[in-house]
Design an enzyme around this catalytic site. Sequence first.
Site, PDB file in Angstrom:
ATOM      1  N   ILE A 287       0.831  -1.201   0.000  1.00 55.69           N
ATOM      2  CA  ILE A 287       0.000   0.000   0.000  1.00 55.69           C
ATOM      3  C   ILE A 287       0.864   1.248   0.000  1.00 55.69           C
ATOM      4  O   ILE A 287       0.555   2.235  -0.679  1.00 55.69           O
ATOM      5  CB  ILE A 287      -0.961  -0.016   1.210  1.00 55.69           C
ATOM      6  CG1 ILE A 287      -2.033  -1.092   1.011  1.00 55.69           C
ATOM      7  CG2 ILE A 287      -1.617   1.342   1.409  1.00 55.69           C
ATOM      8  CD1 ILE A 287      -2.931  -1.300   2.218  1.00 55.69           C
TER       9      ILE A 287
ATOM     10  N   ASP B  32      13.518   3.165  10.731  1.00 51.25           N
ATOM     11  CA  ASP B  32      12.878   2.220  11.647  1.00 51.25           C
ATOM     12  C   ASP B  32      11.951   3.029  12.534  1.00 51.25           C
ATOM     13  O   ASP B  32      12.417   3.745  13.432  1.00 51.25           O
ATOM     14  CB  ASP B  32      13.938   1.496  12.468  1.00 51.25           C
ATOM     15  CG  ASP B  32      13.345   0.522  13.480  1.00 51.25           C
ATOM     16  OD1 ASP B  32      12.098   0.400  13.538  1.00 51.25           O
ATOM     17  OD2 ASP B  32      14.125  -0.106  14.227  1.00 51.25           O
ATOM     18  N   VAL B  33      10.642   2.949  12.293  1.00 54.50           N
ATOM     19  CA  VAL B  33       9.704   3.794  13.039  1.00 54.50           C
ATOM     20  C   VAL B  33       9.632   3.418  14.509  1.00 54.50           C
ATOM     21  O   VAL B  33       9.044   4.157  15.308  1.00 54.50           O
ATOM     22  CB  VAL B  33       8.291   3.771  12.415  1.00 54.50           C
ATOM     23  CG1 VAL B  33       8.319   4.310  10.994  1.00 54.50           C
ATOM     24  CG2 VAL B  33       7.671   2.384  12.468  1.00 54.50           C
TER      25      VAL B  33
ATOM     26  N   ASN C  27       2.128   5.226   7.190  1.00 50.04           N
ATOM     27  CA  ASN C  27       1.611   3.969   6.666  1.00 50.04           C
ATOM     28  C   ASN C  27       2.339   2.737   7.206  1.00 50.04           C
ATOM     29  O   ASN C  27       1.811   1.637   7.157  1.00 50.04           O
ATOM     30  CB  ASN C  27       1.703   3.986   5.134  1.00 50.04           C
ATOM     31  CG  ASN C  27       1.337   2.666   4.520  1.00 50.04           C
ATOM     32  OD1 ASN C  27       0.167   2.276   4.491  1.00 50.04           O
ATOM     33  ND2 ASN C  27       2.343   1.942   4.040  1.00 50.04           N
TER      34      ASN C  27
ATOM     35  N   TYR D 268      -3.467  -7.115  16.555  1.00 51.85           N
ATOM     36  CA  TYR D 268      -3.500  -6.214  15.399  1.00 51.85           C
ATOM     37  C   TYR D 268      -4.670  -5.249  15.505  1.00 51.85           C
ATOM     38  O   TYR D 268      -4.511  -4.031  15.309  1.00 51.85           O
ATOM     39  CB  TYR D 268      -3.601  -7.031  14.115  1.00 51.85           C
ATOM     40  CG  TYR D 268      -3.664  -6.186  12.871  1.00 51.85           C
ATOM     41  CD1 TYR D 268      -2.521  -5.560  12.382  1.00 51.85           C
ATOM     42  CD2 TYR D 268      -4.860  -6.022  12.171  1.00 51.85           C
ATOM     43  CE1 TYR D 268      -2.568  -4.782  11.231  1.00 51.85           C
ATOM     44  CE2 TYR D 268      -4.921  -5.246  11.028  1.00 51.85           C
ATOM     45  CZ  TYR D 268      -3.778  -4.632  10.556  1.00 51.85           C
ATOM     46  OH  TYR D 268      -3.832  -3.855   9.418  1.00 51.85           O
TER      47      TYR D 268
ATOM     48  N   LYS E 163      -4.702  -1.075  15.763  1.00 50.57           N
ATOM     49  CA  LYS E 163      -5.349  -0.214  14.781  1.00 50.57           C
ATOM     50  C   LYS E 163      -6.497   0.591  15.396  1.00 50.57           C
ATOM     51  O   LYS E 163      -6.813   1.691  14.938  1.00 50.57           O
ATOM     52  CB  LYS E 163      -5.840  -1.052  13.597  1.00 50.57           C
ATOM     53  CG  LYS E 163      -4.705  -1.607  12.755  1.00 50.57           C
ATOM     54  CD  LYS E 163      -3.811  -0.492  12.205  1.00 50.57           C
ATOM     55  CE  LYS E 163      -2.734  -1.020  11.272  1.00 50.57           C
ATOM     56  NZ  LYS E 163      -1.918   0.054  10.668  1.00 50.57           N
TER      57      LYS E 163
ATOM     58  N   THR F  27      -9.595  -5.840   4.034  1.00 49.16           N
ATOM     59  CA  THR F  27      -8.506  -6.759   3.695  1.00 49.16           C
ATOM     60  C   THR F  27      -8.026  -6.455   2.286  1.00 49.16           C
ATOM     61  O   THR F  27      -8.796  -6.519   1.331  1.00 49.16           O
ATOM     62  CB  THR F  27      -8.964  -8.214   3.796  1.00 49.16           C
ATOM     63  OG1 THR F  27      -9.455  -8.459   5.123  1.00 49.16           O
ATOM     64  CG2 THR F  27      -7.813  -9.163   3.518  1.00 49.16           C
TER      65      THR F  27
END
Length: 247
Positions: A18, A51-52, A78, A143, A147, A175
């Site tokens: 994405i 590296d976030v 993202n 997960y 989010k 998805t």
Amino acid sequence: MSEFAGLKAIVTGGASGIGAAIVAELERQGAAVAVLDLNADQAKPLQFTCDVADTGSVNAAVAAAADALGGIDIVVNNAGIGAAGDIAGNDDAEWARVFSINVTGISRVTRAALPLLRASDHAAVVNTSSIGATAGLPQRALYSASKGAVLSLTRAMAADHLREGIRVNAVSPGTADTPWVGRLLSAAEDPAYERAQLEARQPHGRLVSADEVAHAVAYLASPRATSTTGVSLAVDGGMQELRLRKE
């Protein structure tokens, strides 16, 4: 001339999936875009290793990108990782790791870019949330929790920075047909069956494409969307809102 002409953007996780689609869409519409990614290709222009989960890495990458671009108007947060399992499926270390990347990573990147966003006349932040934030999905406890935090953080950020001229929104894909989903499917006992199940749970009957998510991000980041802030834009084939009758 495109509304993005002259604007500078950074996209975390922009080297694949994405993120790569978002980079391509913003560039197509006229923005100058820097990729911040753990797997950035240093041989390519405007790609920076980031590296976030590490503040030092984030600060260095954002500074380098801002220097190369000549400023930052748009931040697309993202970068993220997946996690499978129910509430007992991951240990404390994995919970900490996923939250550090998926949630605190947004804070690190945006914080580093904040002085530049404050100086912009068209400042926008777009965070990648998920259908997992608004729908209960099986085997996605960690997960989904991360989010859901992204969605709440987006609204809080929007409230904090609106009067500074910075809009903050989220895109919430269903998805999507991405490399990560592909790896999950390839590891399944019956990949074709599992793919059919994922497609069937989305009302339009297929996986979301990366390009569809990118178009939504471009709208949220666009200077034309000046009254859009604090929202989550679902790109999920109707999964969040629709309840269709069986045919």
